[in-house]
Scaffold this motif. Sequence first.
Motif, short mmCIF file in Angstrom:
data_model
loop_
_atom_site.label_atom_id
_atom_site.label_comp_id
_atom_site.label_asym_id
_atom_site.label_seq_id
_atom_site.Cartn_x
_atom_site.Cartn_y
_atom_site.Cartn_z
N LEU A 183 -43.85 -12.84 9.73
CA LEU A 183 -44.19 -12.91 8.31
C LEU A 183 -45.63 -12.48 8.06
O LEU A 183 -46.55 -12.86 8.80
CB LEU A 183 -44.01 -14.33 7.77
CG LEU A 183 -42.61 -14.90 7.67
CD1 LEU A 183 -42.17 -15.49 9.01
CD2 LEU A 183 -42.54 -15.99 6.61
N LEU A 184 -45.83 -11.70 7.01
CA LEU A 184 -47.15 -11.37 6.51
C LEU A 184 -47.46 -12.33 5.37
O LEU A 184 -46.67 -12.48 4.43
CB LEU A 184 -47.18 -9.92 5.99
CG LEU A 184 -48.45 -9.50 5.23
CD1 LEU A 184 -49.66 -9.52 6.16
CD2 LEU A 184 -48.26 -8.12 4.60
N ALA A 185 -48.63 -12.99 5.44
CA ALA A 185 -48.99 -13.99 4.43
C ALA A 185 -50.46 -13.79 4.03
O ALA A 185 -51.08 -12.78 4.35
CB ALA A 185 -48.75 -15.39 4.97
N GLY A 186 -50.99 -14.78 3.32
CA GLY A 186 -52.41 -14.76 2.97
C GLY A 186 -52.73 -14.05 1.68
O GLY A 186 -51.87 -13.80 0.84
N SER A 187 -53.99 -13.66 1.55
CA SER A 187 -54.50 -13.12 0.28
C SER A 187 -53.84 -11.81 -0.13
O SER A 187 -53.68 -11.54 -1.32
CB SER A 187 -56.01 -12.95 0.35
OG SER A 187 -56.37 -12.08 1.42
N VAL A 188 -53.44 -10.99 0.84
CA VAL A 188 -52.82 -9.71 0.47
C VAL A 188 -51.48 -9.94 -0.22
O VAL A 188 -51.09 -9.20 -1.11
CB VAL A 188 -52.64 -8.77 1.69
CG1 VAL A 188 -53.97 -8.31 2.21
CG2 VAL A 188 -51.84 -9.43 2.78
N SER A 196 -44.22 -20.36 3.54
CA SER A 196 -43.52 -20.37 2.26
C SER A 196 -43.73 -19.10 1.47
O SER A 196 -42.80 -18.54 0.88
CB SER A 196 -43.98 -21.59 1.44
OG SER A 196 -43.39 -21.59 0.16
N GLU A 197 -44.97 -18.60 1.43
CA GLU A 197 -45.29 -17.43 0.62
C GLU A 197 -45.13 -16.12 1.38
O GLU A 197 -45.18 -15.04 0.79
CB GLU A 197 -46.73 -17.53 0.10
CG GLU A 197 -47.78 -17.32 1.17
CD GLU A 197 -49.20 -17.57 0.72
OE1 GLU A 197 -49.37 -18.12 -0.40
OE2 GLU A 197 -50.14 -17.25 1.47
N GLY A 198 -44.94 -16.20 2.71
CA GLY A 198 -44.95 -15.00 3.53
C GLY A 198 -43.80 -14.05 3.25
O GLY A 198 -42.71 -14.44 2.84
N ILE A 199 -44.06 -12.78 3.49
CA ILE A 199 -43.06 -11.72 3.37
C ILE A 199 -42.55 -11.40 4.78
O ILE A 199 -43.35 -11.02 5.66
CB ILE A 199 -43.65 -10.46 2.72
CG1 ILE A 199 -44.14 -10.76 1.30
CG2 ILE A 199 -42.62 -9.33 2.71
CD1 ILE A 199 -44.87 -9.60 0.65
N GLU A 200 -41.27 -11.55 5.00
CA GLU A 200 -40.73 -11.33 6.33
C GLU A 200 -40.51 -9.84 6.58
O GLU A 200 -40.00 -9.11 5.73
CB GLU A 200 -39.42 -12.10 6.53
CG GLU A 200 -38.98 -12.12 7.97
CD GLU A 200 -37.84 -13.09 8.24
OE1 GLU A 200 -37.48 -13.24 9.42
OE2 GLU A 200 -37.30 -13.68 7.28
N LEU A 201 -40.89 -9.43 7.78
CA LEU A 201 -40.79 -8.02 8.16
C LEU A 201 -40.03 -7.91 9.50
O LEU A 201 -40.18 -8.76 10.37
CB LEU A 201 -42.19 -7.42 8.33
CG LEU A 201 -43.07 -7.39 7.08
CD1 LEU A 201 -44.49 -6.97 7.44
CD2 LEU A 201 -42.48 -6.46 6.03
N PRO A 202 -39.22 -6.84 9.66
CA PRO A 202 -38.93 -5.79 8.68
C PRO A 202 -37.88 -6.19 7.65
O PRO A 202 -37.68 -5.50 6.66
CB PRO A 202 -38.41 -4.64 9.56
CG PRO A 202 -37.75 -5.35 10.71
CD PRO A 202 -38.57 -6.58 10.96
N ALA A 203 -37.20 -7.32 7.90
CA ALA A 203 -36.18 -7.80 6.97
C ALA A 203 -36.01 -9.30 7.20
O ALA A 203 -36.49 -9.86 8.19
CB ALA A 203 -34.86 -7.07 7.19
#
Length: 248
Positions: A27-32, A98-105
Amino acid sequence: MRQKLSAALSVATKIREQFFPTASAFLLAGSVVRDEATAYSDLDLVVVFENVENARRQSFVFDGWPVEAFIHDAQTLEYFFREVDRLSGVPSLPNMVSEGIELPAETETGSLIKSLARRVLEEGPIPWGQKERENSRYAISNMVDDIREPRNSDELRIVVSGLYAALANHFLRSQSQWSAKGKSIPRRLMGVDPEFHQSVTDAFEAAFIKEDTDPVIRLCERVLERDGGFLFEGYTREAPKEWRMPEP
């Protein structure tokens, strides 16, 4: 900001492919992800494997981006959620998951840890007892005494800086709300109580800019009032009996 997120997603995907190809969830998270990134923001990554010997935090630079990777399996992640973040009152890791975007899916593991993170966030931090409230009151009371008649501007700024975090933490934790630390404190106060956030901003600006500490002292009185006010006389804490060096 959207361009920043797009670039971050691309770089994060490369990191996953190059360094963590066997991760069960990434997961990509944080301010971005929150659209709050600056030119100096890093990439916060949560990397979950089926099993790790121990959780770890790993910092490195990739394609010019500073990266913070938080590496876990499901068991270490839940431990940090419940035994570290709930105890501290600052939900750093649950927020990231919770806010993270899961990659690649999206994955099954990703869905499970996100569900757990949301559950922990809803549960809130471990409630403060009398001991925690008294410790906080005592610490704030000491700092307030230090700013009533500071010896010089340098000491005033140091104490006021610490008092900002301590007062915000008491305001939030005494109401069984999640707290925050560092640069996240203003955002958390705004989310919980915008009116109080503005009071804090005004009071501490007066202290920092004009060296007028009266508004901060009045605000501390107001926050501590519900727990009994300032505390000094009668405050007692005992060290554990085992805190002694063995006899020679």
